[in-house]
Write an enzyme that holds these catalytic residues in place. Structure first.
Site, PDB file in Angstrom:
ATOM      1  N   HIS A 160      -3.924   1.115   7.869  1.00 52.07           N
ATOM      2  CA  HIS A 160      -2.574   1.771   7.946  1.00 52.07           C
ATOM      3  C   HIS A 160      -2.424   3.000   7.003  1.00 52.07           C
ATOM      4  CE1 HIS A 160       1.902   1.109   7.814  1.00 52.07           C
ATOM      5  NE2 HIS A 160       1.867   2.107   6.769  1.00 52.07           N
ATOM      6  N   GLU A 161      -3.110   2.654   5.934  1.00 49.75           N
ATOM      7  CA  GLU A 161      -2.809   3.787   4.763  1.00 49.75           C
ATOM      8  C   GLU A 161      -3.623   5.053   5.089  1.00 49.75           C
ATOM      9  OE1 GLU A 161      -0.392   3.589   2.925  1.00 49.75           O
ATOM     10  OE2 GLU A 161      -0.142   1.283   3.183  1.00 49.75           O
ATOM     11  N   GLN A 200       3.031  10.040   1.347  1.00 51.61           N
ATOM     12  CA  GLN A 200       4.549   9.269   1.270  1.00 51.61           C
ATOM     13  C   GLN A 200       5.130   9.696  -0.086  1.00 51.61           C
ATOM     14  OE1 GLN A 200       2.688   5.450   2.131  1.00 51.61           O
ATOM     15  NE2 GLN A 200       4.626   5.106   3.264  1.00 51.61           N
ATOM     16  N   HIS A 225      -1.992   7.271   7.485  1.00 49.60           N
ATOM     17  CA  HIS A 225      -1.037   8.256   6.709  1.00 49.60           C
ATOM     18  C   HIS A 225      -1.704   9.611   6.167  1.00 49.60           C
ATOM     19  CE1 HIS A 225       2.732   6.071   6.190  1.00 49.60           C
ATOM     20  NE2 HIS A 225       2.036   5.190   5.916  1.00 49.60           N
ATOM     21  N   GLY A 247       0.689  -1.102  -0.095  1.00 51.81           N
ATOM     22  CA  GLY A 247      -0.124  -0.191  -0.050  1.00 51.81           C
ATOM     23  C   GLY A 247       0.999   1.484  -0.113  1.00 51.81           C
ATOM     24  N   LEU A 301       6.645   1.508   4.217  1.00 52.21           N
ATOM     25  CA  LEU A 301       7.773   1.937   3.220  1.00 52.21           C
ATOM     26  C   LEU A 301       8.395   3.490   3.739  1.00 52.21           C
ATOM     27  CD1 LEU A 301       6.141   1.171  -0.263  1.00 52.21           C
ATOM     28  CD2 LEU A 301       7.999  -0.181   1.061  1.00 52.21           C
TER      29      LEU A 301
END
Ligand code: NI
Length: 169
Positions: A136-137, A51, A140, A46, A95
């Site tokens: 999780h994404e 990011q 962000h 993802g 990442l």
């Protein structure tokens, strides 16, 4: 397609709240494709817009990114409507937080709403691995990294390591 640079902790941009996408235009379609190329090369399951330095609310993911069987999902202006249950996401990574993994508490099931890359409304339930990736994404998009969700002690260990590495380079 262009492989983009991925921002890493402690880049301050990763702490910023994103704003909604208002217009899904051709330039944004190019960004989706570039982000997909970036995610597959990394490799990751993802990637969220912040990011790659974009302060807008969208994510991409593919929880089975092996070989040629790519199944890319683009989720724009997503939100979690309801969540239930609790699971431990084992060895979660990011990442933007290289070379670090930790167990994170996540909801087991989430009901998600958003828009796809064609602008069609989406509403679906996710559980297990998919629910973890989406949580999780989405974090962000609110400027939260998974290291913000773990114990203060583990977080300190990681932060100290990054500081040390920055002094040495
Ligand atoms: Ni991440």
């Amino acid at each position: 397609m262009t492989v983009l640079d991925i921002l890493t902790y402690p880049d301050k941009f990763l702490k910023k709240q994103t704003t909604p996408v208002e217009n899904i235009d051709g330039a944004l379609q190019t960004v989706f494709d570039d982000m997909a190329a970036t995610m597959y090369v990394a490799p990751g399951v993802g990637l969220a817009a912040p990011q790659v330095g974009i302060g807008r609310s969208f994510i991409i993911y593919d929880i089975a990114p092996q070989d040629d069987r790519h199944n890319l999902h683009v989720l724009i202006n997503p939100r979690i409507v309801t969540s239930e249950g609790e699971i431990i996401s084992e060895n979660e990574g990011c990442l933007s937080v290289p070379d670090f993994r930790a167990d994170v508490k996540r909801a087991e099931r989430v009901l998600v709403e958003g828009v796809d890359r064609e602008g069609n409304p989406l509403r679906f339930e996710a559980e297990g691995m998919l629910a973890i990736v989406i949580q999780h994404e989405l974090d962000h998009l609110d400027g939260t990294l998974f290291i913000d969700q773990i114990s203060a002690l583990k977080r300190q260990i990681y932060k100290r390591r990054v500081k040390k590495e920055m002094r040495e380079t």
